[in-house]
Design an enzyme around this catalytic site. Structure first.
Site, short mmCIF file in Angstrom:
data_model
loop_
_atom_site.label_atom_id
_atom_site.label_comp_id
_atom_site.label_asym_id
_atom_site.label_seq_id
_atom_site.Cartn_x
_atom_site.Cartn_y
_atom_site.Cartn_z
N TRP A 1 1.98 6.16 5.73
CA TRP A 1 2.34 7.03 4.68
C TRP A 1 2.36 8.33 5.10
O TRP A 1 1.35 8.89 5.33
CB TRP A 1 1.51 6.74 3.38
CG TRP A 1 2.08 7.04 1.84
CD1 TRP A 1 2.83 6.68 1.25
CD2 TRP A 1 1.57 8.26 1.66
NE1 TRP A 1 3.26 7.20 0.16
CE2 TRP A 1 2.31 8.36 0.42
CE3 TRP A 1 0.71 9.19 1.76
CZ2 TRP A 1 2.09 9.28 -0.52
CZ3 TRP A 1 0.57 10.07 0.84
CH2 TRP A 1 1.23 10.35 -0.46
N HIS B 1 3.64 21.12 -33.11
CA HIS B 1 3.11 22.27 -32.58
C HIS B 1 3.83 22.87 -31.40
O HIS B 1 3.54 23.76 -30.40
CB HIS B 1 1.72 22.10 -32.05
CG HIS B 1 0.87 21.87 -33.31
ND1 HIS B 1 0.54 22.86 -34.37
CD2 HIS B 1 0.40 20.78 -33.79
CE1 HIS B 1 -0.13 22.15 -35.31
NE2 HIS B 1 -0.20 21.12 -35.14
N GLU C 1 -0.43 5.22 -20.59
CA GLU C 1 -0.33 4.14 -19.73
C GLU C 1 1.09 3.80 -19.73
O GLU C 1 1.75 3.65 -18.54
CB GLU C 1 -1.19 3.12 -19.87
CG GLU C 1 -1.06 2.04 -18.92
CD GLU C 1 -1.24 2.29 -17.57
OE1 GLU C 1 -1.54 3.40 -16.95
OE2 GLU C 1 -0.96 1.46 -16.60
N GLU D 1 6.62 5.79 -12.94
CA GLU D 1 6.47 5.39 -11.65
C GLU D 1 7.38 4.45 -11.06
O GLU D 1 7.81 4.54 -10.01
CB GLU D 1 5.09 5.22 -11.37
CG GLU D 1 4.51 3.75 -12.04
CD GLU D 1 3.27 3.41 -11.73
OE1 GLU D 1 2.68 4.00 -10.64
OE2 GLU D 1 2.33 2.79 -12.29
N ARG E 1 0.88 -1.27 0.01
CA ARG E 1 0.18 0.01 0.01
C ARG E 1 0.92 1.20 -0.07
O ARG E 1 0.57 2.30 -0.33
CB ARG E 1 -0.97 -0.04 1.21
CG ARG E 1 -1.84 -1.33 1.18
CD ARG E 1 -2.52 -1.29 2.65
NE ARG E 1 -3.51 -0.29 2.74
CZ ARG E 1 -4.79 0.06 2.32
NH1 ARG E 1 -5.19 -1.00 1.80
NH2 ARG E 1 -5.56 1.00 2.45
O1 M6R Z 1 -7.27 1.84 -7.04
P1 M6R Z 1 -7.23 2.82 -8.31
O2 M6R Z 1 -7.35 2.18 -9.59
O3 M6R Z 1 -8.42 4.11 -7.97
O4 M6R Z 1 -5.91 3.85 -8.35
C1 M6R Z 1 -5.96 4.76 -9.24
C2 M6R Z 1 -4.52 5.21 -9.40
O5 M6R Z 1 -3.81 5.77 -8.05
C3 M6R Z 1 -3.69 4.11 -9.76
O6 M6R Z 1 -3.80 3.63 -11.08
C4 M6R Z 1 -1.92 4.39 -9.88
O7 M6R Z 1 -1.99 5.51 -10.86
C5 M6R Z 1 -1.13 3.25 -10.30
N1 M6R Z 1 -0.08 3.40 -9.24
C6 M6R Z 1 -0.82 3.34 -11.51
O8 M6R Z 1 0.21 2.00 -11.71
#
Ligand code: M6R
Length: 608
Positions: free
Chosen positions: A75, A504, A481, A488, A27
């Site tokens: 966190w 542009h 994506e 990340e 998490r």
């Molecule tokens: O749990 P969720 O799908 O709502 O989370 C949304 C984003 O926080 C999540 O997709 C995030 O961008 C990921 N770390 C991407 O890999």
């Protein structure tokens, strides 16, 4: 974000708490701690950094005696990730310890009030007010003290509480932050999510917001906010322990990439019967469906990117205007949304704060709401009018992979299903699309098998300071994506760019230092994309292209190529992202990054 565990039973609590926290590591966190009742006292151990530190100071929990306790991974939001700010927080008299996930929005006022009353604060956290309020209101009844404390709190919170005067008892409180109770035999648990529980029990109770529970080894009693006892149903969790373990892979992310064919099969197969799409969670009548005049897809991060893919497919097949909106923007935008709007909310965790807020905003404006969610019983799933679950299993790596592709699979099913029901997808096209969707698990496996060179390409390019991902139409949606995936986990800057936009302005940045990843799968615009490839090559950039495997022309244009199996144009994004997930993974690996737990990130973003 923060993870909470609680245990009461007849085995030593600390090792159970530490194992539970280990399962919640994904998490995201930067400090950790436990508090255990022992012989009329509360023993607390905390550390900054990762759980290894807590394991070391407690000898994997063996040094901390006692059978009932709480644990936390923090966190940091209010205050740095120091030992002092780590949870559990303990009252001045040492009688109470508290762990918290969420944000107490009125903490500053409460803190001033409590300081005036003589309470001494040690941390900078919002959480510490909770433990002092419990101390203030406690006159012998833990239940009453909890109720009075909770009545003073504004914001979002899941709380775990122990009090030394109530041996063997835990209190769990839920309000707008996830918390699940685990029902064992002679032992009971709570945790922020089921991954911490499934090693012990698969029988759970989902708390609703405003509810709290008292847990002893023998009994769980759930109350509403007024203290009235509730009869809660027991639920069975379908996930198993193996699903939450690495299973021989070096990282959860790689395991989850490889699991995609299976996750897609589990998501798609039960929804196609005798060649027909059956969406049991979709509750609009024909008349209501005909009355929909716009579709809004909202989500955050990768879920938003899945929605961006869905936008193209849905508009193409349903011929209804579709827009994809970031939930963090939509919630504050005074959107034009009403009872003729279908709002599709996408979330892997179902607990993303901005997504929940956007969903509530759209519901308040009368929209019909449909959620695409992975976690059963999560807040988004409960709030939406209908839910379509992605059966991806637990996703542990912070960087989503199977979460994203299964979300697109549901959007594919939904677009074809709605387009057909609206009479805008004729029978032949419907049958071909259904067949194409059913083939996606196998196409996805082929995409994995085709790209064994992804690691070598990553090795060749891993030291690039910056990358561009370019594409048009659905390829552009996939670029978004692919770029996030790289950023990340490898911390390399990259941008997703609509290929036609480069000239542009942004083409000024292109030189021989740049790697441009050109997504060239969308056949109707292949030639256009190749013109963009030529433009960047003319400025010295190296080009790594992604193209369908029969598209031989690409080899004359690009320096390197990743391949995607043949597929219906609308269904390509799922196989197309696979080599790019692998590329990002291996780049991060060559750069020595902490792939499953990237710095500063949390899996489930439960605060705004
Ligand atoms: O749990 P969720 O799908 O709502 O989370 C949304 C984003 O926080 C999540 O997709 C995030 O961008 C990921 N770390 C991407 O890999």
């Amino acid at each position: 974000m923060c993870g909470i565990v609680g245990f009461t039973g007849t085995q030593q609590a600390a090792p159970v708490l530490l194992t539970g926290l280990k399962r919640l590591e994904y998490r995201g966190y930067d400090s950790a701690g436990i508090a255990v009742q022992h012989e009329g006292k509360i023993l607390t151990e905390k550390c900054s950094g990762y759980l290894e530190n807590l394991n070391r100071i407690t000898d994997n929990g063996k040094n901390v005696p006692g059978f009932c306790g709480i644990g936390h991974t923090r966190w940091a939001t209010h205050g740095a990730p120091t030992v002092t700010n780590a949870h559990p927080h303990v009252s001045n008299d040492g009688h109470f310890a508290v762990v918290h996930n969420g944000i107490i929005e009125n903490y500053a006022l409460l803190r001033a009030e409590l300081m005036e009353k003589g309470f001494v604060f040690h941390s900078e956290t919002d959480t510490e007010v909770v433990v002092h309020l419990l101390d203030l209101y406690y006159t012998g009844s833990l239940k009453q003290a909890v109720m009075k404390t909770v009545a003073r709190l504004e914001g979002s919170y899941a709380l775990g509480v122990v009090c030394d005067e109530h041996p063997g008892e835990l209190i769990a409180v839920k309000s707008a932050s996830p918390l699940i109770l685990g029902v064992g035999a002679g032992e009971n648990f709570f945790a922020s999510d089921v991954t911490a529980l499934i090693g012990h029990t698969r029988t759970v109770i989902y708390l609703e917001d405003g509810e709290f529970a008292s847990l002893t080894p023998e009994k769980i009693t759930v109350y509403d906010c007024g203290g009235r006892e509730l009869q809660k149903p027991l639920s069975r969790v379908m996930w198993n322990t193996e699903a939450a373990e690495k299973g021989g892979y070096e990282h959860f992310m790689l395991k989850e990439i490889m699991e995609q064919p299976r996750a897609l099969k589990a998501t798609i197969e039960p929804r196609v019967k005798n060649g027909e799409i059956v969406l049991e969670g979709f509750q609009l009548s024909d008349e209501e469906l005909q009355g929909i005049n716009q579709i809004v897809i909202t989500a955050c991060g990768s879920a938003y990117h899945a929605g961006y893919v869905g936008r193209y497919i849905m508009e193409e097949l349903c011929r209804i205007p579709v827009r994809a909106e970031l939930a963090s923007e939509l919630r504050y935008s005074n959107p034009i949304i009403n009872e003729h709007t279908l709002v599709i909310v996408i979330s892997q965790s179902g607990e993303t704060a901005d997504t929940i807020a956007a969903l509530k905003e759209c519901k308040a404006r009368g929209a019909r709401t449909l959620a695409i969610v992975n976690v059963v019983g999560s807040t988004v799933a409960k709030l939406a009018d209908s839910v379509l679950y992605t059966w991806a299993g637990p996703e542990i790596a912070v960087a989503t992979t199977k979460g994203y592709t299964t979300q697109i699979a549901i959007l594919d099913l939904l677009a074809v299903y709605m387009g057909h029901r609206l009479g805008r997808v004729e029978e032949g096209r419907y049958a071909a699309l259904v067949e194409g969707i059913c083939a996606l698990p196998e196409r996805c496996q082929r995409a994995i098998d085709l790209n064994t060179q992804a690691a070598a390409l990553a090795e060749a390019f891993h030291d690039k300071p910056s990358l561009f991902y370019i594409g048009r139409n659905l390829d552009y949606a996939v670029c978004m994506e692919a770029s996030l995936k790289l950023k990340e986990i490898s911390y390399i800057h990259s941008e997703a760019y609509a290929a036609g936009e480069l000239k542009h302005g942004t083409i000024a940045l292109i030189d021989e230092e740049q790697l441009v990843v050109a997504l060239a799968c969308h056949r109707p615009l292949f030639e256009k994309l190749i013109s963009n490839v030529k433009e960047v090559k003319a400025r010295g950039a190296q080009v790594l292209a992604v193209a369908q495997e029969s598209e031989r022309r690409i080899f004359a244009e690009a320096d390197q190529v990743l391949l995607v199996p043949e597929c219906d144009a609308l269904l390509l994004p799922i196989p197309e992202i696979i080599p790019l997930q692998l590329f990002a993974y291996y780049v991060a690996k060559f750069n020595g990054c902490d792939i499953d737990k990237p710095k500063n990130l949390a899996k489930s973003v439960t605060v705004e």
